[in-house]
Design a protein around this motif. Structure first.
Motif, PDB file in Angstrom:
ATOM      1  N   CYS A  57      65.984   0.603  39.546  1.00 19.08           N
ATOM      2  CA  CYS A  57      65.078   1.005  38.456  1.00 19.08           C
ATOM      3  C   CYS A  57      64.250   2.223  38.848  1.00 19.08           C
ATOM      4  CB  CYS A  57      64.165  -0.152  38.070  1.00 19.08           C
ATOM      5  SG  CYS A  57      65.049  -1.496  37.282  1.00 19.08           S
ATOM      6  N   VAL A  58      63.765   2.230  40.076  1.00 18.28           N
ATOM      7  CA  VAL A  58      62.971   3.368  40.550  1.00 18.28           C
ATOM      8  C   VAL A  58      63.826   4.636  40.575  1.00 18.28           C
ATOM      9  CG1 VAL A  58      61.726   4.306  42.541  1.00 18.28           C
ATOM     10  CG2 VAL A  58      61.456   1.898  41.922  1.00 18.28           C
ATOM     11  N   ASN A  59      65.030   4.525  41.130  1.00 22.94           N
ATOM     12  CA  ASN A  59      65.915   5.694  41.198  1.00 22.94           C
ATOM     13  C   ASN A  59      66.321   6.188  39.814  1.00 22.94           C
ATOM     14  OD1 ASN A  59      65.916   5.977  43.980  1.00 22.94           O
ATOM     15  ND2 ASN A  59      67.602   4.546  44.248  1.00 22.94           N
ATOM     16  N   LEU A  60      66.568   5.284  38.880  1.00 23.40           N
ATOM     17  CA  LEU A  60      66.916   5.699  37.517  1.00 23.40           C
ATOM     18  C   LEU A  60      65.765   6.455  36.862  1.00 23.40           C
ATOM     19  CD1 LEU A  60      68.911   2.672  36.087  1.00 23.40           C
ATOM     20  CD2 LEU A  60      69.747   4.966  36.549  1.00 23.40           C
ATOM     21  N   THR A  61      64.550   5.975  37.072  1.00 21.38           N
ATOM     22  CA  THR A  61      63.384   6.664  36.517  1.00 21.38           C
ATOM     23  C   THR A  61      63.269   8.064  37.099  1.00 21.38           C
ATOM     24  OG1 THR A  61      62.233   4.561  36.249  1.00 21.38           O
ATOM     25  CG2 THR A  61      60.878   6.552  36.243  1.00 21.38           C
ATOM     26  N   LEU A  62      63.435   8.188  38.406  1.00 26.56           N
ATOM     27  CA  LEU A  62      63.361   9.502  39.044  1.00 26.56           C
ATOM     28  C   LEU A  62      64.469  10.426  38.544  1.00 26.56           C
ATOM     29  CD1 LEU A  62      62.500   8.454  42.702  1.00 26.56           C
ATOM     30  CD2 LEU A  62      60.991   9.579  41.068  1.00 26.56           C
ATOM     31  N   LEU A  63      65.671   9.887  38.346  1.00 25.51           N
ATOM     32  CA  LEU A  63      66.769  10.701  37.825  1.00 25.51           C
ATOM     33  C   LEU A  63      66.492  11.167  36.405  1.00 25.51           C
ATOM     34  CD1 LEU A  63      69.824   8.711  39.182  1.00 25.51           C
ATOM     35  CD2 LEU A  63      69.242  11.068  39.751  1.00 25.51           C
ATOM     36  N   ARG A  64      65.979  10.265  35.575  1.00 25.22           N
ATOM     37  CA  ARG A  64      65.671  10.644  34.185  1.00 25.22           C
ATOM     38  C   ARG A  64      64.609  11.735  34.117  1.00 25.22           C
ATOM     39  NH1 ARG A  64      65.523   4.762  32.827  1.00 25.22           N
ATOM     40  NH2 ARG A  64      67.645   4.292  32.251  1.00 25.22           N
ATOM     41  N   GLU A  65      63.651  11.678  35.040  1.00 29.61           N
ATOM     42  CA  GLU A  65      62.566  12.661  35.053  1.00 29.61           C
ATOM     43  C   GLU A  65      62.952  13.913  35.837  1.00 29.61           C
ATOM     44  OE1 GLU A  65      59.269  10.521  36.654  1.00 29.61           O
ATOM     45  OE2 GLU A  65      59.059   9.255  34.877  1.00 29.61           O
ATOM     46  N   SER A  66      64.186  13.968  36.280  1.00 31.47           N
ATOM     47  CA  SER A  66      64.719  15.081  37.080  1.00 31.47           C
ATOM     48  C   SER A  66      63.912  15.309  38.352  1.00 31.47           C
ATOM     49  CB  SER A  66      64.764  16.366  36.252  1.00 31.47           C
ATOM     50  OG  SER A  66      65.638  16.202  35.172  1.00 31.47           O
ATOM     51  N   ALA A  67      63.274  14.260  38.848  1.00 30.22           N
ATOM     52  CA  ALA A  67      62.536  14.373  40.101  1.00 30.22           C
ATOM     53  C   ALA A  67      63.492  14.415  41.284  1.00 30.22           C
ATOM     54  CB  ALA A  67      61.560  13.210  40.252  1.00 30.22           C
ATOM     55  N   ILE A  68      64.633  13.753  41.153  1.00 35.73           N
ATOM     56  CA  ILE A  68      65.666  13.813  42.190  1.00 35.73           C
ATOM     57  C   ILE A  68      67.016  13.949  41.515  1.00 35.73           C
ATOM     58  CG2 ILE A  68      64.417  12.447  43.903  1.00 35.73           C
ATOM     59  CD1 ILE A  68      66.265  10.084  43.148  1.00 35.73           C
ATOM     60  N   ILE A  69      67.936  14.521  42.203  1.00 32.93           N
ATOM     61  CA  ILE A  69      69.319  14.566  41.733  1.00 32.93           C
ATOM     62  C   ILE A  69      70.124  13.548  42.528  1.00 32.93           C
ATOM     63  CG2 ILE A  69      71.386  15.974  41.520  1.00 32.93           C
ATOM     64  CD1 ILE A  69      69.579  18.384  41.164  1.00 32.93           C
ATOM     65  N   ARG A  70      69.917  13.541  43.826  1.00 29.51           N
ATOM     66  CA  ARG A  70      70.569  12.589  44.704  1.00 29.51           C
ATOM     67  C   ARG A  70      69.844  12.615  46.035  1.00 29.51           C
ATOM     68  NH1 ARG A  70      76.283  15.150  46.220  1.00 29.51           N
ATOM     69  NH2 ARG A  70      76.605  13.091  47.022  1.00 29.51           N
ATOM     70  N   ARG A  71      70.064  11.588  46.812  1.00 23.77           N
ATOM     71  CA  ARG A  71      69.486  11.555  48.149  1.00 23.77           C
ATOM     72  C   ARG A  71      70.278  12.482  49.035  1.00 23.77           C
ATOM     73  NH1 ARG A  71      68.727   5.150  49.300  1.00 23.77           N
ATOM     74  NH2 ARG A  71      67.520   4.726  47.444  1.00 23.77           N
TER      75      ARG A  71
END
Length: 99
Positions: A57-71
């Motif tokens: 859930c945390v990673n999906l939120t970050l992906l949606r907000e374009s905060a991360i693309i991948r580790r």
């Protein structure tokens, strides 16, 4: 190069930060590292997978907000930055393939 099936942009990794599709292998390696050993018993494996599931859930939120693309590991990130620098120099003609 020309092709009637695939244009070079579809198979070339030029000027792309992500040059592989091997994310599952990386996730598996991280999971093994967290486990600290092979041949896990069922309960340790379930605990590790539950921890990973909580992070989804945390990673999906970050992906949606374009905060991360991948580790990406620090060394890989550093190599990617150097590669983009060279690509930028090639595009602006500050560097040629002969250097």
């Amino acid at each position: 190069m020309e092709s009637s099936v695939w244009d070079p942009a579809s198979w070339s990794s030029f000027y792309r930060a992500i040059r592989t599709n091997n994310d599952v292998e990386g996730w598996h390696r991280r999971l093994n590292r967290k486990a600290g050993r092979g041949q896990l018993n069922r309960y340790l494996l379930m605990r590790l997978l539950a921890t990973e599931a909580a992070l989804v859930c945390v990673n999906l939120t970050l992906l949606r907000e374009s905060a991360i693309i991948r580790r990406q590991r620090k060394a890989a990130r550093k190599n990617t930055q150097r590669l983009f620098k060279v690509w930028d120099e090639l595009i602006t003609k500050d560097k040629t393939d002969r250097h």
